[in-house]
Enzyme design. Structure first.
Site, PDB file in Angstrom:
ATOM      1  CB  ALA A 176      -6.827  12.286   1.076  1.00 30.73           C
ATOM      2  CD  GLU A 180      -8.542   2.020  -3.026  1.00 34.38           C
ATOM      3  OE1 GLU A 180      -8.766   0.892  -3.496  1.00 34.38           O
ATOM      4  OE2 GLU A 180      -8.138   2.218  -1.861  1.00 34.38           O
ATOM      5  NE  ARG A 204      -4.308   7.322  -2.813  1.00 37.56           N
ATOM      6  CZ  ARG A 204      -5.264   7.643  -3.686  1.00 37.56           C
ATOM      7  NH1 ARG A 204      -5.135   8.742  -4.430  1.00 37.56           N
ATOM      8  NH2 ARG A 204      -6.347   6.879  -3.814  1.00 37.56           N
ATOM      9  NE  ARG A 220      -3.598   2.493   2.323  1.00 37.85           N
ATOM     10  CZ  ARG A 220      -4.176   3.086   3.350  1.00 37.85           C
ATOM     11  NH1 ARG A 220      -4.006   2.605   4.568  1.00 37.85           N
ATOM     12  NH2 ARG A 220      -4.924   4.166   3.180  1.00 37.85           N
ATOM     13  CG  HIS A 221      -1.004   4.868  -1.087  1.00 39.23           C
ATOM     14  ND1 HIS A 221      -1.268   5.744  -0.060  1.00 39.23           N
ATOM     15  CD2 HIS A 221      -2.200   4.388  -1.477  1.00 39.23           C
ATOM     16  CE1 HIS A 221      -2.556   5.809   0.159  1.00 39.23           C
ATOM     17  NE2 HIS A 221      -3.165   4.983  -0.689  1.00 39.23           N
ATOM     18  N   GLY A 222       2.216   5.128   0.814  1.00 34.15           N
ATOM     19  CA  GLY A 222       2.397   5.854   2.064  1.00 34.15           C
ATOM     20  C   GLY A 222       1.214   6.770   2.359  1.00 34.15           C
ATOM     21  CD  GLN A 223      -0.396  10.386   7.123  1.00 35.20           C
ATOM     22  OE1 GLN A 223       0.431  11.292   7.030  1.00 35.20           O
ATOM     23  NE2 GLN A 223      -0.955  10.044   8.269  1.00 35.20           N
TER      24      GLN A 223
END
Length: 211
Positions: free
Chosen positions: A13, A81, A57, A7-10
Site C-alpha cells: 500500500a 496503526e 506488515r 516503523r514497519h518496512g514498506q
C-alpha cells in the site's frame, strides 16, 4: 528502560500511495529487503523483548529482528496503526475528493465518523506507556509499530494529553528507528528519531509515506 520504536518496512500500500490505517497489507519486495537490513542493524544490539503491532506488515518486520535474537515476537493490538475507518484503502486524492473538508487537517485526526478519536488515541498511548514502565523498567525493548502511531506516541511522551494541541513535526520512514531511554523518574530522554542508516548500507531509500 531502553525503548526502540520501529516503523514497519514498506508495504504494498505504501508503494501504491494507499492510506492503510488498520487495513491489512503485506510488505512489498522493497519492504522485505528493508526489514532484512533492519534485522542486521539490531543483530549487535541487546534486546529483552520484541513487541509488534498485530497487523501483518509490522509482524513481518518484527520477525526480521527476532531472526537475530532468541526471542519470540509478542503481538500487541494496542500499538497498531491509528484507525482511519472510511479513509482506509484509498489514495489521498480519492480521500480529498470524497471528503474535501479535511484537506486542512491531519488524516490521523479528522474526527470523521468511524475513525479513532483523539481521546481514544490518547488513552491508547497512556495505556502503552503505563504497561511499558510497569513491566520493563530495566529492559531493552523493540516495539514495531506504524508511522502514525509512533509519531503520535512521541508527541504524547513530550506533551501528555495535550499532544494534539502542538504541531507534530515527525516524519517516520519505513523501518525508521527511534531510541528513547526512560530514567528512574519515568521521564524520557530521546537519543535519536527515525534513524534509517541501515538502509543506506543496503543502498535503499527510505519511504516516508505514512499510515
Amino acid at each position: 528502560m531502553i525503548l526502540y520504536l520501529i516503523r514497519h518496512g514498506q508495504s504494498v500500500a505504501n508503494e501504491s500511495g494507499i492510506i492503510q490505517g488498520c487495513k491489512e497489507f503485506p510488505l512489498s519486495q522493497a519492504g522485505q529487503k528493508q526489514a532484512k537490513l533492519l534485522g542486521e542493524f539490531f543483530a549487535s544490539k541487546s534486546l529483552d523483548y520484541i513487541y509488534s503491532s498485530d497487523l501483518k506488515r509490522a509482524f513481518e518486520t518484527a520477525n526480521a529482528v527476532s531472526n537475530h535474537h532468541p526471542l519470540d515476537v509478542i503481538g500487541w493490538d494496542k500499538i497498531r496503526e491509528i484507525g482511519l475507518g472510511p479513509l482506509e484503502g484509498k489514495t489521498r486524492q480519492e480521500i480529498f475528493l470524497e471528503y474535501p473538508e479535511i484537506k486542512e487537517t491531519s488524516i490521523l485526526t479528522t474526527g470523521l465518523a468511524g475513525t479513532e478519536t483523539v481521546r481514544e488515541i490518547t488513552e491508547r498511548c497512556q495505556y502503552v506507556l503505563e504497561q511499558l514502565l510497569s513491566g520493563h523498567k530495566r529492559h531493552q525493548i523493540a516495539l514495531v509499530s506504524h508511522g502514525g502511531f509512533i509519531s503520535i506516541f512521541l508527541m504524547y511522551l513530550m506533551f501528555g494529553e495535550t499532544w494534539n494541541d502542538v504541531h507534530r513535526p515527525f516524519i517516520i520512514g519505513n523501518t525508521g528507528v527511534s531510541k528513547i531511554e526512560f530514567i528512574e523518574t519515568g521521564k524520557p530522554i530521546f537519543h535519536y528519531i527515525n534513524n534509517d542508516s541501515h538502509l543506506l548500507l543496503g543502498d535503499m531509500q527510505s519511504e516516508s509515506v505514512l499510515y
